[in-house]
Design a protein around this motif. Structure first.
Motif, mmCIF file in Angstrom:
data_model
loop_
_atom_site.group_PDB
_atom_site.id
_atom_site.type_symbol
_atom_site.label_atom_id
_atom_site.label_comp_id
_atom_site.label_asym_id
_atom_site.label_seq_id
_atom_site.Cartn_x
_atom_site.Cartn_y
_atom_site.Cartn_z
ATOM 1 N N TYR A 89 43.017 50.939 35.354
ATOM 2 C CA TYR A 89 42.211 49.767 35.657
ATOM 3 C C TYR A 89 43.064 48.598 36.138
ATOM 4 O O TYR A 89 42.764 47.965 37.130
ATOM 5 C CB TYR A 89 41.416 49.372 34.405
ATOM 6 C CG TYR A 89 40.338 48.364 34.650
ATOM 7 C CD1 TYR A 89 39.141 48.740 35.253
ATOM 8 C CD2 TYR A 89 40.495 47.039 34.290
ATOM 9 C CE1 TYR A 89 38.139 47.826 35.487
ATOM 10 C CE2 TYR A 89 39.501 46.108 34.518
ATOM 11 C CZ TYR A 89 38.322 46.506 35.112
ATOM 12 O OH TYR A 89 37.333 45.590 35.342
ATOM 13 N N ASN A 90 44.141 48.306 35.410
ATOM 14 C CA ASN A 90 44.947 47.136 35.726
ATOM 15 C C ASN A 90 46.409 47.552 35.856
ATOM 16 O O ASN A 90 47.186 47.444 34.926
ATOM 17 C CB ASN A 90 44.777 46.082 34.632
ATOM 18 C CG ASN A 90 45.383 44.751 34.998
ATOM 19 O OD1 ASN A 90 46.298 44.679 35.822
ATOM 20 N ND2 ASN A 90 44.895 43.695 34.393
ATOM 21 N N GLN A 134 49.433 45.147 34.977
ATOM 22 C CA GLN A 134 49.777 44.976 33.571
ATOM 23 C C GLN A 134 50.668 46.109 33.079
ATOM 24 O O GLN A 134 51.341 45.967 32.074
ATOM 25 C CB GLN A 134 48.524 44.931 32.699
ATOM 26 C CG GLN A 134 47.890 43.579 32.626
ATOM 27 C CD GLN A 134 46.799 43.539 31.587
ATOM 28 O OE1 GLN A 134 46.184 44.538 31.231
ATOM 29 N NE2 GLN A 134 46.536 42.348 31.084
ATOM 30 N N GLU A 165 43.011 48.585 40.949
ATOM 31 C CA GLU A 165 43.573 47.368 41.517
ATOM 32 C C GLU A 165 43.899 47.560 43.002
ATOM 33 O O GLU A 165 43.741 46.637 43.803
ATOM 34 C CB GLU A 165 44.830 46.998 40.739
ATOM 35 C CG GLU A 165 45.279 45.580 40.911
ATOM 36 C CD GLU A 165 46.377 45.256 39.910
ATOM 37 O OE1 GLU A 165 47.553 45.498 40.234
ATOM 38 O OE2 GLU A 165 46.040 44.770 38.822
ATOM 39 N N ASP A 196 42.071 41.893 42.638
ATOM 40 C CA ASP A 196 41.802 41.304 41.327
ATOM 41 C C ASP A 196 40.318 40.983 41.121
ATOM 42 O O ASP A 196 39.945 40.326 40.157
ATOM 43 C CB ASP A 196 42.675 40.080 41.089
ATOM 44 C CG ASP A 196 42.413 38.967 42.086
ATOM 45 O OD1 ASP A 196 41.600 39.153 43.016
ATOM 46 O OD2 ASP A 196 43.032 37.894 41.938
ATOM 47 N N TYR A 198 38.596 41.463 37.722
ATOM 48 C CA TYR A 198 39.047 40.658 36.590
ATOM 49 C C TYR A 198 38.245 39.372 36.437
ATOM 50 O O TYR A 198 38.437 38.632 35.477
ATOM 51 C CB TYR A 198 40.535 40.331 36.709
ATOM 52 C CG TYR A 198 41.387 41.544 36.983
ATOM 53 C CD1 TYR A 198 41.138 42.758 36.349
ATOM 54 C CD2 TYR A 198 42.415 41.498 37.895
ATOM 55 C CE1 TYR A 198 41.899 43.878 36.618
ATOM 56 C CE2 TYR A 198 43.194 42.618 38.168
ATOM 57 C CZ TYR A 198 42.923 43.798 37.521
ATOM 58 O OH TYR A 198 43.681 44.906 37.791
ATOM 59 N N SER A 199 37.332 39.119 37.369
ATOM 60 C CA SER A 199 36.511 37.919 37.232
ATOM 61 C C SER A 199 35.510 38.128 36.105
ATOM 62 O O SER A 199 35.137 39.256 35.767
ATOM 63 C CB SER A 199 35.807 37.582 38.549
ATOM 64 O OG SER A 199 34.961 38.629 38.926
ATOM 65 N N LYS A 200 35.068 37.041 35.506
ATOM 66 C CA LYS A 200 34.268 37.140 34.273
ATOM 67 C C LYS A 200 32.957 37.895 34.456
ATOM 68 O O LYS A 200 32.487 38.518 33.522
ATOM 69 C CB LYS A 200 34.041 35.765 33.662
ATOM 70 C CG LYS A 200 33.192 34.831 34.463
ATOM 71 C CD LYS A 200 33.056 33.511 33.741
ATOM 72 C CE LYS A 200 32.205 32.562 34.555
ATOM 73 N NZ LYS A 200 32.050 31.293 33.893
ATOM 74 N N CYS A 234 33.517 41.496 33.530
ATOM 75 C CA CYS A 234 34.027 41.782 32.180
ATOM 76 C C CYS A 234 32.868 41.782 31.195
ATOM 77 O O CYS A 234 31.848 41.133 31.409
ATOM 78 C CB CYS A 234 35.038 40.721 31.766
ATOM 79 S SG CYS A 234 36.496 40.673 32.831
ATOM 80 N N ALA A 240 37.917 41.877 28.149
ATOM 81 C CA ALA A 240 38.113 42.121 29.583
ATOM 82 C C ALA A 240 37.733 43.536 30.019
ATOM 83 O O ALA A 240 37.928 43.896 31.173
ATOM 84 C CB ALA A 240 39.561 41.835 29.955
#
Length: 100
Positions: free
Chosen positions: A33-34, A37, A61, A66, A69-71, A74, A80
């Motif tokens: 997912y990310n 990180q 990604e 990104d 990753y915006s709210k 999530c 998240a």
């Protein structure tokens, strides 16, 4: 980190072997997912090692940047994990990427 990755690879190898025995036509797809990180864990060389096992590697990604990753994508402001709305974006792209 190297020991952990080697153990991780051993797990992937065994899982992949068991999948091929039970479901010979199945495709094993590893989705991250990310990636940023985990960039120290999933280096280009390690991704190649995973792919060399015959496992597809997809970084969301790389597909979405990104955006996920915006709210709104999530579960909530403190969690998240991807929401229903994120999965509505993700699944069609996975289908396309894997030619399902």
């Amino acid at each position: 980190d190297e020991q952990k990755f080697n153990l991780f690879m051993q797990y992937l190898r065994e899982i992949n072997e068991n999948i091929k025995i039970k479901y010979p036509k199945a495709k094993f797809v590893f989705i991250i997912y990310n990636k940023s990180q985990c960039s120290d864990l999933f280096t280009d060389d390690r991704i190649r090692q995973i792919k060399d096992l015959g496992i597809d590697f997809i970084s969301l990604e790389d597909i979405f940047g990104d955006k996920l990753y915006s709210k709104e994508f999530c579960i909530n402001e403190t969690d998240a994990h991807p929401s229903y709305y994120a999965w509505n974006q993700i699944v069609p792209e996975l289908v396309k990427a894997e030619k399902m």
